[in-house]
Design an enzyme around this catalytic site. Sequence first.
Site, PDB file in Angstrom:
ATOM      1  N   LYS A  17       7.586  -2.166   1.012  1.00  0.00           N
ATOM      2  CA  LYS A  17       8.183  -3.683   0.494  1.00  0.00           C
ATOM      3  C   LYS A  17       9.678  -4.164   0.490  1.00  0.00           C
ATOM      4  CE  LYS A  17       6.300  -8.659  -0.405  1.00  0.00           C
ATOM      5  NZ  LYS A  17       6.251  -8.921   0.517  1.00  0.00           N
ATOM      6  N   HIS A  38       4.077  -4.380  -5.590  1.00  0.00           N
ATOM      7  CA  HIS A  38       3.834  -4.057  -4.618  1.00  0.00           C
ATOM      8  C   HIS A  38       3.971  -2.611  -3.967  1.00  0.00           C
ATOM      9  CE1 HIS A  38       3.366  -8.457  -3.861  1.00  0.00           C
ATOM     10  NE2 HIS A  38       3.038  -8.176  -3.374  1.00  0.00           N
TER      11      HIS A  38
END
Length: 237
Positions: free
Chosen positions: A152, A148
């Site tokens: 995140k 990600h």
Amino acid sequence: MNTPIRILIHGSSGRMGQALQRLGKQPASGCQVVAAVARRVDLRVVDGIPQFAASELSGVPDFDVAIDFSLPQGFDAILQLCLARKAALVSGTTGLSEAQQAALAAASERIPLIWASNFSLGVAVLHDLVERAASMLQGWDCDIVEAHHTRKQDAPSGTALTLGRSAEAGGAHPHYASIRAGDIVGEHLVQFTSAGERIELVHRAHNRDIFASGALHVAQRLHTRPPGQYQVSELLK
């Protein structure tokens, strides 16, 4: 013509909330966004959608389904509102406590609802494939690698953990690895390995609209269901 489903967006200031407002107002969505709720608001109407602060939640218009992508501290209020209004709930809020998960389960006896870490329709299919592969590949190594963007914070991702539960349901014992780099939207690799061979099941998200579209898709199919706690895979058709 079918009557549009009345949608309340809770957590409207985040990326998912913004995408839900943009996609939900399109005629092809089959939805009508009646209100959007954020912790604070600067404008009362944005692109035709009434905006409410979280402190004004009890005053929102009638709705059929609330779609919640907020924070754990805001979750209790939207769950209670759905119970009071006898409306369905679609939630992707992560980090819920055990008490909140228990409250969700109890609420499912009175309203239809769904909580999921990922509303991609492709990921829903991936869960089924992972469980089936695990059940047929007993004794193989199982590794889940997720990637990600750098902002995140949680790792492994909620989607990786739920894929792991699908693998465990099939008899595997998954291990996890996480990558945080650049602006990666979301990638999940589930790998089964044995001596001399390897199977890879991969899902790659190229933009965040797929998650918002999936949540709207699920909302349309959830509001007519009887009370219960549903899975995305049960609402694909």
